[in-house]
Design an enzyme around this catalytic site. Structure first.
Site, short mmCIF file in Angstrom:
data_model
loop_
_atom_site.label_atom_id
_atom_site.label_comp_id
_atom_site.label_asym_id
_atom_site.label_seq_id
_atom_site.Cartn_x
_atom_site.Cartn_y
_atom_site.Cartn_z
N THR A 408 0.82 -1.20 0.00
CA THR A 408 0.00 0.00 0.00
C THR A 408 0.87 1.27 0.00
O THR A 408 2.08 1.21 0.09
CB THR A 408 -0.99 -0.03 1.19
OG1 THR A 408 -1.69 -1.29 1.18
CG2 THR A 408 -2.01 1.08 1.16
N GLU A 428 -3.20 -4.06 -2.65
CA GLU A 428 -3.20 -5.05 -1.58
C GLU A 428 -1.80 -5.60 -1.36
O GLU A 428 -0.94 -4.88 -0.91
CB GLU A 428 -4.24 -6.15 -1.83
CG GLU A 428 -4.30 -7.29 -0.84
CD GLU A 428 -4.22 -6.90 0.65
OE1 GLU A 428 -3.87 -7.76 1.45
OE2 GLU A 428 -4.45 -5.73 1.01
N GLU A 446 -7.29 -7.84 -4.07
CA GLU A 446 -8.05 -7.32 -2.94
C GLU A 446 -9.07 -8.30 -2.38
O GLU A 446 -9.45 -8.22 -1.21
CB GLU A 446 -8.77 -6.03 -3.35
CG GLU A 446 -8.82 -5.00 -2.27
CD GLU A 446 -7.43 -4.49 -1.93
OE1 GLU A 446 -6.98 -4.74 -0.80
OE2 GLU A 446 -6.81 -3.83 -2.77
N ASP A 449 -8.78 -10.02 0.99
CA ASP A 449 -9.08 -9.33 2.24
C ASP A 449 -10.42 -9.79 2.83
O ASP A 449 -10.74 -9.44 3.96
CB ASP A 449 -9.10 -7.82 2.05
CG ASP A 449 -7.75 -7.18 2.33
OD1 ASP A 449 -6.81 -7.92 2.69
OD2 ASP A 449 -7.63 -5.96 2.20
N SER A 474 -7.87 -2.22 6.33
CA SER A 474 -7.23 -1.58 7.47
C SER A 474 -6.74 -0.18 7.15
O SER A 474 -6.17 0.49 8.03
CB SER A 474 -6.03 -2.42 7.93
OG SER A 474 -6.42 -3.71 8.32
#
EC number: 2.3.2.2
Length: 588
Positions: A408, A428, A446, A449, A474
């Protein structure tokens, strides 16, 4: 898409590789020595000082692109588009057009804080067993990540366009010039990018298009060489000319879908309809009180603002200032507050468009005071469990602990009009799904997640996958307000550790009086699920014995945050960039 001979220095390279017009525009807009000075400030532990505007992000070339937009009268939203498009080229492992983002915006005219949700969505064809084997067992993490199965509908382009329409002043098409020039003419591969490519060479080599770009002639790209990406330049030209409909429909979209569905060994489900239906969503900010400030950020589907807000809210009644940053007692309080917040995160937080989330109850002061009372002992909590926040639904969820590996990127911007932007952006995992679309950008992973299981012992998991749903995140882009005006713009990459990095840096700044650069540079101490992690090779390791005596299991490890922050003070703007990465802050 090929390497050329090594060339010197980031700033010098930009001047050498730019077209004459682009180079002249950059020279007119910003001091050509500014990036060098900013890097020297960071290395010396000093914040960058400015009066009018500032941008902090993860790569000097991206920061320079954003600074040029701000210097020419653009807003923070305009500058973000320039920063993001360059980051997607020069830091492709972390974010880009193939990923998603969350944005927090303070509007100087209205005084309102709002957010944009550009999180990826699950394909309409997704089922609860997407990441399960034929025998009903959860897939191995890497088996799920690498390939098309993990790719969600990208949201970053839609977020960029939505932010520009709401808050931009500059010509949309002009905001892509820096990235297009660098992609056409070549950019200098940084040591960080080269090292990450070398460390991930086996996975990057699995798919031909990805290997051809990152591993030309079978060898990882080397630091100091110039890397071109004409396909990315062409993609940006189309988006600049036509808006993001050029991305979500037509040949670019067809290339994305073909790449996902044709991924050898692990094809995915993404469709043209998924892309055409995607929208970025404006949502209210989630705010929590701390030390006479309001800490505001992104609510569900992100767990960031809620969990950061819970950690700080539980600590608000404890005098961390008198304890100081080297106190084991302070870190016992912070660590156990984090554990309690992560317990709530694991049970309650998910996409609130699909499941009921007790958002207000989780940051209600009475509830946080009740949870804070659990910290009143003298040793580490033996066990933590989710609390029971007030809510008007019956909540019967099982706990979910996901795997969220550090990657990220984060962007902080304050413009000359008084607007502030905090945006965390991602694909991600580092290099995402390892699939490169024909348009010259990596695609996210992604969907991993989401919880790989939909139920636990017959009880549903809030973060289970569903068609169109956005996975829990997060990411914690944050704007801290004092008396309704922005005082600190901050955020970080780092998987689920983002939450701790951000909360700790706010404590460093508000409780312990560190300047913004010192607040970002300070050693990390984190606790999410029971083990206290102290940053290896720093003075935080001296806490190992005292924290062990307080009842914690302690582990020294690398904790590579990527914090970028801007403090708004009575004396002007102060910017900082995490010394663990290669970003800088620039201002004027």
């Amino acid at each position: 898409m090929k390497n050329s001979a090594p060339i010197l220095g980031t700033v010098a390279a930009l001047a050498l590789l730019a077209t004459p017009l682009a180079a002249q525009q950059t020279a007119d807009a910003i001091d050509p020595e500014a990036a060098t000075a900013a890097r020297a400030d960071k290395d010396a532990g000093r914040p960058v000082i400015a009066d009018d505007w500032m941008v902090a992000a993860a790569n000097p070339l991206a920061v320079e692109a954003g600074a040029a937009v701000l210097a020419q009268g653009g807003t923070a939203a305009d500058a973000m588009v320039a920063v993001q498009t360059v980051l997607g080229l020069v830091e492709p492992q972390s974010s880009g057009l193939g990923g998603g983002a969350f944005l927090v915006w303070y509007d100087a005219d209205s005084g309102e804080v709002t957010t944009l949700d550009g999180r990826e969505t699950a394909p309409q064809a997704a089922t609860p067993t997407l990441f399960q084997t034929a025998a009903g067992e959860k897939m191995g993490f890497w088996d799920a990540v690498i390939g098309g199965l993990s790719v969600g509908t990208p949201g970053t382009p839609a977020l960029m366009e939505t932010a520009h329409r709401k808050w931009g002043k500059a010509n949309w098409s002009d905001l892509f010039d820096a990235a297009i020039t660098l992609a056409d003419q070549g950019f200098v591969v940084s040591p960080r990018l080269a090292a990450l490519v070398a460390g991930d060479a086996e996975k990057l080599g699995r798919f031909p298009a990805t290997a051809a770009y990152f591993l030309p002639d079978g060898a990882p790209i080397a630091a100091g060489t110039a890397l071109k990406n004409p396909a990315y330049a062409d993609t940006l030209r189309q988006i600049a000319a036509e808006g993001t409909r050029a991305f979500y429909t037509g040949p670019i979209a067809e290339g994305i879908v073909a790449t996902v569905r044709g991924a050898e060994g692990n094809p995915g489900l993404l469709s043209m309809d998924d892309l055409a239906l995607y929208t970025a969503i404006k949502r209210p900010a989630v705010c929590a009180a701390y030390r006479a400030h309001d800490v505001c950020g992104m609510g569900p589907p992100s767990s960031g603002a809620l969990t950061v807000g819970q950690i700080l809210g539980m600590l608000d009644s404890y005098d961390l200032a008198s304890l100081g940053p080297e106190s084991p007692v302070a870190w016992r309080l912070i660590g156990d507050a984090s554990r309690l917040a992560f317990a709530d995160r694991g049970r309650y937080m998910a996409d609130s468009d699909f499941v009921p989330v007790p958002t207000a109850g989780l940051v209600n002061p009475d509830y946080l005071a009740e949870r804070a009372a659990l910290l009143s002992g003298e040793t580490a909590l033996e066990d933590v469990a989710p609390g029971a926040p007030e809510f008007d639904h019956a909540l019967h969820w099982a706990d979910n602990v996901d795997i969220s590996l550090p990657s990220t990127s984060h962007i902080s911007i304050v413009d000359g009009y008084g607007n502030a932007l905090s945006m965390t952006t991602t694909i991600e995992n580092g290099f995402g799904s390892r699939l490169m679309a024909p348009g010259g950008f990596l695609l996210n992973n992604e969907l991993t997640d989401f919880s790989f299981a939909s139920h636990s012992a017959g009880v549903p998991i809030a973060n289970a996958i569903a068609p169109g749903k956005r996975p829990r995140s997060s990411m914690s882009p944050t704007i801290v307000l004092k008396d309704g005006a922005p005082a600190l713009v901050i955020g970080s990459p780092g998987g689920s550790r983002i939450i701790g990095y951000t909360a700790q840096a706010i404590i460093n700044y508000l409780d312990w009086g560190m300047d913004v650069q010192a607040a970002l540079s300070a050693p990390h101490v984190l606790n999410r699920f029971g083990t206290m992690d102290v940053e290896a090779g720093t003075k935080a390791e001296a806490l190992t014995g005292p924290l062990t005596d307080l009842g914690f299991e302690v582990n020294a490890r690398d904790l590579t945050s990527g914090l970028h922050a801007i403090a708004i003070t009575l004396d002007g703007l102060q910017g900082g960039a995490d010394p663990r990465r290669e970003g800088i802050a620039l201002g004027n």
